[in-house]
Design a protein around this motif. Structure first.
Motif, PDB file in Angstrom:
ATOM      1  N   ASP A 150     -13.198   2.728 -25.523  1.00 33.74           N
ATOM      2  CA  ASP A 150     -12.839   3.669 -24.453  1.00 33.74           C
ATOM      3  C   ASP A 150     -11.820   4.686 -24.969  1.00 33.74           C
ATOM      4  O   ASP A 150     -10.897   4.336 -25.702  1.00 33.74           O
ATOM      5  CB  ASP A 150     -12.229   2.921 -23.260  1.00 33.74           C
ATOM      6  N   ALA A 151     -12.005   5.939 -24.571  1.00 29.22           N
ATOM      7  CA  ALA A 151     -11.133   6.994 -25.097  1.00 29.22           C
ATOM      8  C   ALA A 151     -10.956   8.139 -24.108  1.00 29.22           C
ATOM      9  O   ALA A 151     -11.066   9.302 -24.461  1.00 29.22           O
ATOM     10  CB  ALA A 151     -11.677   7.510 -26.423  1.00 29.22           C
ATOM     11  N   GLY A 152     -10.679   7.811 -22.847  1.00 30.14           N
ATOM     12  CA  GLY A 152     -10.381   8.878 -21.893  1.00 30.14           C
ATOM     13  C   GLY A 152     -11.626   9.453 -21.243  1.00 30.14           C
ATOM     14  O   GLY A 152     -12.631   8.767 -21.048  1.00 30.14           O
ATOM     15  N   THR A 153     -11.571  10.751 -20.944  1.00 33.28           N
ATOM     16  CA  THR A 153     -12.635  11.385 -20.154  1.00 33.28           C
ATOM     17  C   THR A 153     -12.982  12.767 -20.696  1.00 33.28           C
ATOM     18  O   THR A 153     -12.228  13.381 -21.435  1.00 33.28           O
ATOM     19  CB  THR A 153     -12.203  11.559 -18.679  1.00 33.28           C
ATOM     20  N   MET A 154     -14.167  13.227 -20.276  1.00 34.46           N
ATOM     21  CA  MET A 154     -14.563  14.625 -20.440  1.00 34.46           C
ATOM     22  C   MET A 154     -14.863  15.166 -19.045  1.00 34.46           C
ATOM     23  O   MET A 154     -15.216  14.415 -18.136  1.00 34.46           O
ATOM     24  CB  MET A 154     -15.847  14.748 -21.261  1.00 34.46           C
ATOM     25  N   THR A 155     -14.742  16.480 -18.911  1.00 35.98           N
ATOM     26  CA  THR A 155     -15.069  17.124 -17.642  1.00 35.98           C
ATOM     27  C   THR A 155     -15.881  18.388 -17.925  1.00 35.98           C
ATOM     28  O   THR A 155     -15.583  19.116 -18.872  1.00 35.98           O
ATOM     29  CB  THR A 155     -13.781  17.497 -16.872  1.00 35.98           C
ATOM     30  N   HIS A 164     -15.659  19.359 -21.682  1.00 34.82           N
ATOM     31  CA  HIS A 164     -14.381  19.398 -22.394  1.00 34.82           C
ATOM     32  C   HIS A 164     -13.773  17.998 -22.470  1.00 34.82           C
ATOM     33  O   HIS A 164     -13.773  17.277 -21.477  1.00 34.82           O
ATOM     34  CB  HIS A 164     -13.386  20.284 -21.645  1.00 34.82           C
ATOM     35  N   VAL A 165     -13.234  17.644 -23.621  1.00 36.96           N
ATOM     36  CA  VAL A 165     -12.433  16.428 -23.737  1.00 36.96           C
ATOM     37  C   VAL A 165     -11.104  16.696 -23.037  1.00 36.96           C
ATOM     38  O   VAL A 165     -10.403  17.658 -23.359  1.00 36.96           O
ATOM     39  CB  VAL A 165     -12.190  16.070 -25.222  1.00 36.96           C
TER      40      VAL A 165
END
Ligand code: ZN
Length: 459
Positions: A150-155, A164-165
């Motif tokens: 797991d490494a956060g999100t993109m939108t 975008h990261v």
């Protein structure tokens, strides 16, 4: 220099080529499917994670203009007013790629959705955040495998038309102190938490000087034992983004969010741009401690000198006995000296007079404010007694500067018997009335006034 848009098109073509000819890019025996000639960070090992190592490239932050920094003054530039636009390069000098892959999990507010993402969240109307993983490649002899973490999100960014990261970078303008950690230095201005699409913008040889080792020696393509691992062709794909080993991604100053806001009143002088990438450590790297860069920057388009101003807690005179708070302008590193000897930013004043403050700062120098006059409303009524012969009426008088007089029969409570400076009651014995001076609704002060009926024979 190609424009960003053109470059993305070019990269799309390269991505297709790289899929077709992947074995011929970089070292043919070190790919994401063949670990034969990949080397570990620990060169005596043949069983290791091949991690990325993101640093911040120095050259664009030292350059000025289109491919560097542009400082705007506070007026006359429209939306750019007070912005310090910066260009940021994020080389990957690690043994492995930084690879980000989207999952089928989405976050809308506090809800997690699995499956197909809505275009916009029903509750917020905004595009959902899509959970992402970092793909970490693992060499074991000749065999390459990977794990996804797991490494956060993109939108999705509607005006860019791609993902975008999130929280990729944080930018600030700071003033240096003795603290060795620049992240503790006082912040003059902040940028947005920058989201961006990650891609192989160019190689370390193309962008000579962007990629450096811990001793600031330039690294070119040939200095990377696993050069190109990742493919050298990551682009702004909605499913896979990244930066290959020996490549950098560059966001030039004209792109969304690539600026620091300089507050009005900031003085020209020497500051430092601080750029922090992956500030929340979403991504596993060979070295987590080289994601911040500090570059000196001299502001020249801002306030020319020191400023000292006083603001008062009250725009009108207040009643005697109450305090007025005077506050000097704030500024990083400001020190204060008031005409009454105080050295705090704010002082409470109960004595009428003129007050000035001297404001000093390491960057702006010293300035003395205009005098601020503080006055108080006099609320103690001045009164006159009255005497009459026998029973009858007499007029009492009271006055107070800036106040209204109310008359009462008691020193506390009771009905208002009259209002105004003059009051003419009828009495048949010695009677005391009370005059109250008020400003607004607040009780201020009371004086009692006897009316003394006098016997006729006393006249
Ligand atoms: Zn974008």
């Amino acid at each position: 220099m190609p424009t960003f848009t053109f470059y993305k098109m070019k990269k799309t073509v390269l991505l297709v080529l790289s899929v077709l000819f992947l074995p011929f890019i970089g070292n043919s025996q070190c790919t994401t499917t063949n670990a034969t000639s990949c080397t570990c960070l620990n060169t005596s090992s043949i069983n290791c994670d091949l991690l990325p190592d993101i640093i911040v490239g120095r050259p664009p932050l030292l350059a000025s203009g289109q491919y560097g920094n542009i400082e705007y003054s506070q007026t006359g530039n429209g939306v750019e007013n007070g912005r310090l636009r910066i260009s940021v390069s994020s080389p990957n000098i690690g043994r492995g790629p930084l690879e980000v892959r989207t999952t089928t999990k989405y976050v809308c507010g506090t809800d997690t959705i699995t499956g197909t993402a809505p275009a916009t969240c029903p509750t917020t109307g905004l595009p959902p955040k899509q959970l992402v993983v970092q793909r970490v490649y693992h060499k074991n002899g000749n065999t390459m495998s990977f794990i996804d973490r797991d490494a956060g999100t993109m939108t999705y960014h509607p005006s860019h038309g791609h993902m975008h990261v999130d929280d990729w970078g944080i930018y600030s303008l700071r003033q240096q102190t003795a603290d060795p950690n620049p992240l503790n230095w006082p912040i003059i201005g902040n940028g947005a938490k920058l989201a961006f699409c990650l891609m192989d913008y160019g190689s370390c040889s193309t962008y000579n000087g962007h990629c450096v080792d811990a001793n600031n020696n330039t690294l070119l393509n040939g200095n990377f034992p696993n050069y190109g691992l990742g493919g050298g062709a990551y682009n702004c794909s909605p499913t896979v983004q990244g930066i290959s080993s020996g490549y950098t991604d560059i966001y030039y100053q004209h792109l969304d969010g690539m600026y620091i806001s300089i507050p009005p009143g900031t003085c020209n002088g020497n500051y430092f741009i601080v750029v922090q990438l992956d500030p929340y450590n979403y991504f596993l790297e060979e070295n987590e401690n080289n994601n911040t860069i500090v570059v000196p920057y001299t502001l020249t388009q801002q306030s020319p000198g020191a400023v000292a101003t006083i603001t008062s807690s009250s725009s009108t005179a207040v009643c005697a006995g109450q305090a007025v708070t005077l506050t000097a302008n704030s500024g990083v590193g400001n020190t204060y000296l008031w005409s009454n000897g105080a050295t705090t930013q704010s002082i409470n004043v109960t004595t009428a007079g003129n007050y000035v403050v001297t404001v000093s700062s390491p960057v702006c120098g010293t300035a003395v404010s205009p005098a601020k006059n503080v006055s108080f409303i006099g609320v103690t009524p001045t009164t006159t007694n009255a005497a009459i012969c026998g029973q009858g009426s007499a007029t009492l008088n009271a006055s107070a500067t800036g106040a209204t007089i109310n008359w009462y029969a008691a020193s506390s409570g009771g009905a208002v018997l009259g209002t105004g400076n003059g009051f003419t009651p009828t009495v048949n014995t010695t009677t005391t009335f009370f005059a109250e001076a008020t400003t607004g609704a607040s009780f201020q002060d009371m004086q009692h006034l006897p009316i003394i009926p006098l016997a006729a024979e006393d006249i």
